[in-house]
Design an enzyme around this catalytic site. Structure first.
Site, PDB file in Angstrom:
ATOM      1  N   ARG A 144       8.434 -25.544 -61.799  1.00 28.41           N
ATOM      2  CA  ARG A 144       8.606 -26.878 -62.381  1.00 28.41           C
ATOM      3  C   ARG A 144       9.960 -26.857 -63.086  1.00 28.41           C
ATOM      4  O   ARG A 144      10.123 -26.197 -64.117  1.00 28.41           O
ATOM      5  CB  ARG A 144       7.467 -27.185 -63.356  1.00 28.41           C
ATOM      6  CG  ARG A 144       7.504 -28.604 -63.936  1.00 28.41           C
ATOM      7  CD  ARG A 144       6.292 -28.801 -64.824  1.00 28.41           C
ATOM      8  NE  ARG A 144       6.346 -30.061 -65.547  1.00 28.41           N
ATOM      9  CZ  ARG A 144       5.802 -31.198 -65.142  1.00 28.41           C
ATOM     10  NH1 ARG A 144       5.157 -31.246 -63.991  1.00 28.41           N
ATOM     11  NH2 ARG A 144       5.882 -32.291 -65.878  1.00 28.41           N
ATOM     12  N   HIS A 165       8.017 -35.087 -56.817  1.00 29.20           N
ATOM     13  CA  HIS A 165       6.795 -34.531 -57.418  1.00 29.20           C
ATOM     14  C   HIS A 165       5.687 -34.556 -56.355  1.00 29.20           C
ATOM     15  O   HIS A 165       4.705 -35.288 -56.460  1.00 29.20           O
ATOM     16  CB  HIS A 165       6.398 -35.376 -58.625  1.00 29.20           C
ATOM     17  CG  HIS A 165       5.428 -34.708 -59.557  1.00 29.20           C
ATOM     18  ND1 HIS A 165       4.952 -33.426 -59.367  1.00 29.20           N
ATOM     19  CD2 HIS A 165       4.823 -35.161 -60.700  1.00 29.20           C
ATOM     20  CE1 HIS A 165       4.122 -33.115 -60.341  1.00 29.20           C
ATOM     21  NE2 HIS A 165       4.026 -34.141 -61.160  1.00 29.20           N
ATOM     22  N   GLN A 187       1.744 -34.125 -57.024  1.00 28.45           N
ATOM     23  CA  GLN A 187       1.107 -35.281 -57.658  1.00 28.45           C
ATOM     24  C   GLN A 187       0.683 -36.292 -56.606  1.00 28.45           C
ATOM     25  O   GLN A 187      -0.392 -36.888 -56.690  1.00 28.45           O
ATOM     26  CB  GLN A 187       2.061 -35.934 -58.653  1.00 28.45           C
ATOM     27  CG  GLN A 187       1.483 -37.169 -59.341  1.00 28.45           C
ATOM     28  CD  GLN A 187       0.296 -36.859 -60.224  1.00 28.45           C
ATOM     29  OE1 GLN A 187       0.394 -36.025 -61.114  1.00 28.45           O
ATOM     30  NE2 GLN A 187      -0.840 -37.514 -59.988  1.00 28.45           N
ATOM     31  N   ASP A 223       4.761 -45.205 -63.851  1.00 31.89           N
ATOM     32  CA  ASP A 223       5.098 -43.930 -64.463  1.00 31.89           C
ATOM     33  C   ASP A 223       5.836 -44.228 -65.762  1.00 31.89           C
ATOM     34  O   ASP A 223       6.286 -45.358 -65.995  1.00 31.89           O
ATOM     35  CB  ASP A 223       5.970 -43.101 -63.505  1.00 31.89           C
ATOM     36  CG  ASP A 223       6.203 -41.671 -63.990  1.00 31.89           C
ATOM     37  OD1 ASP A 223       5.414 -41.189 -64.823  1.00 31.89           O
ATOM     38  OD2 ASP A 223       7.167 -41.037 -63.530  1.00 31.89           O
ATOM     39  N   CYS A 270       0.306 -40.995 -63.165  1.00 35.46           N
ATOM     40  CA  CYS A 270       0.297 -39.531 -63.125  1.00 35.46           C
ATOM     41  C   CYS A 270       0.079 -38.905 -64.500  1.00 35.46           C
ATOM     42  O   CYS A 270      -0.236 -37.715 -64.585  1.00 35.46           O
ATOM     43  CB  CYS A 270       1.577 -39.013 -62.484  1.00 35.46           C
ATOM     44  SG  CYS A 270       3.091 -39.409 -63.383  1.00 35.46           S
ATOM     45  N   ARG A 303      -5.485 -33.239 -59.314  1.00 39.56           N
ATOM     46  CA  ARG A 303      -4.368 -32.295 -59.268  1.00 39.56           C
ATOM     47  C   ARG A 303      -4.912 -30.889 -59.003  1.00 39.56           C
ATOM     48  O   ARG A 303      -4.338 -30.130 -58.206  1.00 39.56           O
ATOM     49  CB  ARG A 303      -3.595 -32.314 -60.594  1.00 39.56           C
ATOM     50  CG  ARG A 303      -2.671 -33.487 -60.800  1.00 39.56           C
ATOM     51  CD  ARG A 303      -1.440 -33.436 -59.917  1.00 39.56           C
ATOM     52  NE  ARG A 303      -0.656 -32.228 -60.126  1.00 39.56           N
ATOM     53  CZ  ARG A 303       0.247 -32.081 -61.111  1.00 39.56           C
ATOM     54  NH1 ARG A 303       0.482 -33.065 -61.965  1.00 39.56           N
ATOM     55  NH2 ARG A 303       0.934 -30.963 -61.214  1.00 39.56           N
TER      56      ARG A 303
END
Length: 309
Positions: free
Chosen positions: A102, A129, A132, A223, A263, A291
């Site tokens: 990450r 991402h 996700q 988001d 998310c 996830r």
């Protein structure tokens, strides 16, 4: 050997196969059956960006699969003290069976992967991402929103918007992205997505009007407006994103049975209101749980154990 760096690298069939794999493993877990598909394997988890969901889901996931996770922040390893990425990659990949990173730059992730002799998973970069989106589409499937869906993404043209673009372009559904002027998606990523969309039949639409995007949608998603690294622009961003809050009025423009995704973490009163996030159309905590299961599907698939599930 395959890496999981962006959905751009995967076919529609592979994406759906991985998600179905995650769903089968999820069903086993719900029945309290924990099969050690990755017995005694080690997942190195390198974090240059902090996270709640990414750390918990990967560490729990590898444990449930019979392996163990090693949490490595940039403060804990030589990478944070100037060791070249290629050296870190060659060392860690000789000691561990899989690596999740990450970080900020996609190019840094891809450099690591190019020197790794084990699979590398993108846990988030500034550009993409993908894990996700595997969880998001798994959640759509569970809620019956995977048959020719219309998805509306409202907000910043960031890594989540880019990943939605790749998912829609690969799977062939309609995606509408509404961003304020000046916050549109990366043009190079849009070009890539458009090329895939021509083959899949996906409809990718871009607008600066969030209400146009949401009208008749089956899925509404957003988001945060202020991602990690954007804090200095916070006040300007709050002004520029005025009118982009997903509230009850906006949700009423979508189909009556539309679902809301985010998310997380969510900033109530900014990109989404409390009543939408906590309302009956919100499935954000199903999405958060997924996830864990989607990423187990990714790890088992990359290890080549998919025929054992």
């Amino acid at each position: 050997m395959r890496h999981f760096l962006t959905l751009k690298d995967y076919t529609k069939e592979e994406i759906l196969e991985i998600i179905e794999l995650g769903l089968r493993i999820k069903a086993e877990v719900k029945a309290k059956r924990f099969t050690p598909y990755l017995e005694k394997q080690t997942l190195a988890m390198i974090f240059e960006k902090s996270s709640t969901r990414t750390r918990v889901s990967f560490e729990t996931g590898i444990y449930q699969l019979g392996g163990m996770g090693l949490f490595l922040s940039s403060r804990d390893i030589q990478l944070g003290r100037g060791e070249p990425m290629k050296d870190t990659a060659r060392v860690i990949s000789r000691m561990c069976d899989m690596v999740m990173i990450r970080t900020y730059s996609q190019s840094k992730l891809e450099e690591f992967a190019s020197f790794s002799n084990v699979p590398v998973i993108n846990g988030l970069t500034d550009e993409y991402h993908p894990v996700q989106l595997m969880a998001d589409y798994m959640t759509m499937m569970e809620h019956g929103k995977d048959r020719n869906p219309v998805v509306a993404y409202i907000g910043d043209g960031n890594n989540m918007a880019h990943s939605w673009l790749m998912l829609a372009a690969k799977l062939g559904f309609e995606l509408r992205i509404a961003t304020p002027k000046g916050y549109e998606c990366n043009p190079e990523i849009v070009v890539d997505a458009m090329e895939f969309a021509q083959r899949s039949g996906a409809a990718l639409l871009f607008t600066n009007d969030p209400e146009d995007a949401v009208a008749g949608a089956d899925v509404v998603t957003t988001d945060t407006w202020v991602s990690m690294g954007d804090e200095e622009e916070k006040e300007k961003r709050l002004r520029d994103f005025a009118g982009y809050t997903v509230d009850e009025k906006m949700m009423k423009l979508a189909h009556a049975d539309a679902i809301f995704l985010h998310c997380l973490p969510a900033y109530r009163g900014l990109e989404v209101t409390e009543d939408v996030l906590e309302g009956p159309q919100s499935v954000v905590f199903d999405e958060a749980e997924n996830r864990l299961h989607a990423q187990k599907g990714v790890m088992v698939w990359l290890d080549g154990k998919r025929d054992e599930v």
